[in-house]
Write a protein that holds these residues in place. Sequence first.
Motif, PDB file in Angstrom:
ATOM      1  N   LEU A 130      43.157  47.970  50.758  1.00 26.57           N
ATOM      2  CA  LEU A 130      43.165  47.113  49.574  1.00 26.57           C
ATOM      3  C   LEU A 130      41.812  47.127  48.868  1.00 26.57           C
ATOM      4  O   LEU A 130      41.755  47.144  47.625  1.00 26.57           O
ATOM      5  CB  LEU A 130      43.527  45.681  49.973  1.00 26.57           C
ATOM      6  CG  LEU A 130      44.979  45.442  50.390  1.00 26.57           C
ATOM      7  CD1 LEU A 130      45.131  44.049  50.999  1.00 26.57           C
ATOM      8  CD2 LEU A 130      45.919  45.605  49.195  1.00 26.57           C
ATOM      9  N   LEU A 131      40.736  47.128  49.629  1.00 29.06           N
ATOM     10  CA  LEU A 131      39.401  47.128  49.019  1.00 29.06           C
ATOM     11  C   LEU A 131      39.145  48.428  48.260  1.00 29.06           C
ATOM     12  O   LEU A 131      38.627  48.417  47.129  1.00 29.06           O
ATOM     13  CB  LEU A 131      38.337  46.913  50.095  1.00 29.06           C
ATOM     14  CG  LEU A 131      36.879  46.869  49.609  1.00 29.06           C
ATOM     15  CD1 LEU A 131      36.700  45.786  48.550  1.00 29.06           C
ATOM     16  CD2 LEU A 131      35.939  46.638  50.776  1.00 29.06           C
ATOM     17  N   VAL A 132      39.505  49.548  48.856  1.00 31.43           N
ATOM     18  CA  VAL A 132      39.342  50.847  48.188  1.00 31.43           C
ATOM     19  C   VAL A 132      40.176  50.877  46.910  1.00 31.43           C
ATOM     20  O   VAL A 132      39.713  51.335  45.851  1.00 31.43           O
ATOM     21  CB  VAL A 132      39.751  52.008  49.125  1.00 31.43           C
ATOM     22  CG1 VAL A 132      39.787  53.329  48.370  1.00 31.43           C
ATOM     23  CG2 VAL A 132      38.789  52.110  50.302  1.00 31.43           C
ATOM     24  N   ALA A 133      41.404  50.354  46.990  1.00 35.64           N
ATOM     25  CA  ALA A 133      42.268  50.326  45.811  1.00 35.64           C
ATOM     26  C   ALA A 133      41.701  49.410  44.729  1.00 35.64           C
ATOM     27  O   ALA A 133      41.747  49.741  43.537  1.00 35.64           O
ATOM     28  CB  ALA A 133      43.665  49.862  46.217  1.00 35.64           C
ATOM     29  N   ALA A 134      41.166  48.257  45.132  1.00 39.22           N
ATOM     30  CA  ALA A 134      40.600  47.322  44.154  1.00 39.22           C
ATOM     31  C   ALA A 134      39.411  47.940  43.426  1.00 39.22           C
ATOM     32  O   ALA A 134      39.247  47.751  42.212  1.00 39.22           O
ATOM     33  CB  ALA A 134      40.179  46.032  44.859  1.00 39.22           C
ATOM     34  N   VAL A 135      38.591  48.694  44.155  1.00 41.34           N
ATOM     35  CA  VAL A 135      37.444  49.371  43.534  1.00 41.34           C
ATOM     36  C   VAL A 135      37.922  50.428  42.548  1.00 41.34           C
ATOM     37  O   VAL A 135      37.443  50.518  41.408  1.00 41.34           O
ATOM     38  CB  VAL A 135      36.538  49.996  44.611  1.00 41.34           C
ATOM     39  CG1 VAL A 135      35.458  50.859  43.964  1.00 41.34           C
ATOM     40  CG2 VAL A 135      35.890  48.910  45.465  1.00 41.34           C
ATOM     41  N   SER A 136      38.894  51.228  42.962  1.00 37.27           N
ATOM     42  CA  SER A 136      39.378  52.315  42.107  1.00 37.27           C
ATOM     43  C   SER A 136      40.125  51.793  40.877  1.00 37.27           C
ATOM     44  O   SER A 136      40.101  52.418  39.811  1.00 37.27           O
ATOM     45  CB  SER A 136      40.284  53.251  42.903  1.00 37.27           C
ATOM     46  OG  SER A 136      41.451  52.568  43.361  1.00 37.27           O
ATOM     47  N   LEU A 137      40.773  50.626  41.007  1.00 31.80           N
ATOM     48  CA  LEU A 137      41.520  50.053  39.895  1.00 31.80           C
ATOM     49  C   LEU A 137      40.676  49.129  39.019  1.00 31.80           C
ATOM     50  O   LEU A 137      41.151  48.630  37.996  1.00 31.80           O
ATOM     51  CB  LEU A 137      42.727  49.259  40.426  1.00 31.80           C
ATOM     52  CG  LEU A 137      43.827  50.070  41.113  1.00 31.80           C
ATOM     53  CD1 LEU A 137      44.834  49.144  41.774  1.00 31.80           C
ATOM     54  CD2 LEU A 137      44.529  50.984  40.107  1.00 31.80           C
ATOM     55  N   GLY A 138      39.434  48.896  39.419  1.00 37.41           N
ATOM     56  CA  GLY A 138      38.558  48.036  38.648  1.00 37.41           C
ATOM     57  C   GLY A 138      38.920  46.566  38.716  1.00 37.41           C
ATOM     58  O   GLY A 138      38.666  45.812  37.769  1.00 37.41           O
ATOM     59  N   LEU A 139      39.505  46.142  39.837  1.00 36.13           N
ATOM     60  CA  LEU A 139      39.890  44.739  40.011  1.00 36.13           C
ATOM     61  C   LEU A 139      38.700  43.971  40.585  1.00 36.13           C
ATOM     62  O   LEU A 139      38.595  43.747  41.789  1.00 36.13           O
ATOM     63  CB  LEU A 139      41.109  44.634  40.936  1.00 36.13           C
ATOM     64  CG  LEU A 139      42.344  45.437  40.502  1.00 36.13           C
ATOM     65  CD1 LEU A 139      43.417  45.398  41.584  1.00 36.13           C
ATOM     66  CD2 LEU A 139      42.892  44.900  39.189  1.00 36.13           C
ATOM     67  N   GLU A 140      37.801  43.555  39.709  1.00 38.22           N
ATOM     68  CA  GLU A 140      36.516  43.023  40.142  1.00 38.22           C
ATOM     69  C   GLU A 140      36.656  41.719  40.936  1.00 38.22           C
ATOM     70  O   GLU A 140      36.029  41.547  41.977  1.00 38.22           O
ATOM     71  CB  GLU A 140      35.621  42.791  38.925  1.00 38.22           C
ATOM     72  CG  GLU A 140      34.218  42.312  39.257  1.00 38.22           C
ATOM     73  CD  GLU A 140      33.427  43.293  40.111  1.00 38.22           C
ATOM     74  OE1 GLU A 140      32.511  42.850  40.829  1.00 38.22           O
ATOM     75  OE2 GLU A 140      33.739  44.502  40.079  1.00 38.22           O
ATOM     76  N   LYS A 141      37.474  40.800  40.440  1.00 44.28           N
ATOM     77  CA  LYS A 141      37.593  39.499  41.103  1.00 44.28           C
ATOM     78  C   LYS A 141      38.159  39.640  42.505  1.00 44.28           C
ATOM     79  O   LYS A 141      37.612  39.096  43.472  1.00 44.28           O
ATOM     80  CB  LYS A 141      38.478  38.570  40.275  1.00 44.28           C
ATOM     81  CG  LYS A 141      38.600  37.170  40.845  1.00 44.28           C
ATOM     82  CD  LYS A 141      39.428  36.289  39.921  1.00 44.28           C
ATOM     83  CE  LYS A 141      39.545  34.871  40.453  1.00 44.28           C
ATOM     84  NZ  LYS A 141      40.358  34.006  39.562  1.00 44.28           N
ATOM     85  N   ILE A 142      39.252  40.372  42.628  1.00 42.22           N
ATOM     86  CA  ILE A 142      39.859  40.518  43.949  1.00 42.22           C
ATOM     87  C   ILE A 142      39.006  41.409  44.843  1.00 42.22           C
ATOM     88  O   ILE A 142      39.025  41.273  46.066  1.00 42.22           O
ATOM     89  CB  ILE A 142      41.297  41.048  43.836  1.00 42.22           C
ATOM     90  CG1 ILE A 142      42.058  40.758  45.142  1.00 42.22           C
ATOM     91  CG2 ILE A 142      41.327  42.531  43.504  1.00 42.22           C
ATOM     92  CD1 ILE A 142      43.552  40.965  45.025  1.00 42.22           C
TER      93      ILE A 142
END
Length: 319
Positions: free
Chosen positions: A236-248
């Motif tokens: 999830l963290l790798v995906a959040a970084v790649s998707l630019g989901l800063e808050k999550i």
Amino acid sequence: MNAISQAARRFWDWLPTGVDRRVRVIAWLNLAAQTALVGTGGAVRLTGSGLGCPTWPRCTAESFVSTPEMGIHGVIEFGNRTLFFVLQFIALTALFFVLKYRRQRRDLFILTVIPACSVLFQAVVGGITVLSGLNPYVVGLHFVLSVVLVVLASVLVYRVYNGNGERTLAVPRWFAITTHVTTFFVAVTVIIGIITTGSGPHAGDKGAARNGLDSELLQHLHAWPAYVTFGLTIVLLVAAVSLGLEKIRRNLTLLLAVELVQIAVGLAQARMGLPEILVGIHMVLACVLAAAMTVTVLSMKSTAPALVDAEPAEAVRAS
């Protein structure tokens, strides 16, 4: 009577008409106190003070407080019982702080009513724990209720900062599903951990019963969902970084950090023969883990600003 009514009126006028600093502070205090209760409850059990006060609601048959003859175990157990009053005060204060705008912020009203009622329920379960001679399953139920209250306290903290406007999913659906699966494994990890503790050496009293299950096997069963949780969090963290989901991403970073510390403490306590201090830290971290997971789940949705948060006085007058 006039003096009483005037004091009541001044108190009512002093109460917040919307989410302000007082509301946010009391929300954080509620979360801290609910987590601290787990720490003090763990201290009671890990010091063998579970029956320091051998009855309930009195500490002895004649006294509500511990006596010098009961020694340090009585002091520790009675100290944990008195924390109930602190928790109840904080819970009632939080409830009063949302009372004036309860129609506009029904979510906050419900989230403050629950702990205000549940603290007393927790005290009763604690009493049953003592009267049952520290039955491991009743002790486990006591811990589960504490975790639930920590989760609800985390929701309260989140909601006072994010309003009650319309909530929309801010992540891809597969991401949301994976996050909920991670939540499931967090819950499984905590529950198996509670059962594992019920089979171990820290019963709270020398004469207290254990659940009779294989402690070594349970330790392995407890570790497996923990590692799955850790792996899913990395995904999830790798995906959040790649998707630019800063808050999550920030919340997942915190969650991963808690998991790393929890895993390290778990491995250390298993290899060192379950020292009391590490077991206590492991218990508190379980609540921190549940809180971090809760905030991560909530942050998957974006929330429109609420009118009562932006203009509390006008919103209340309009009602």
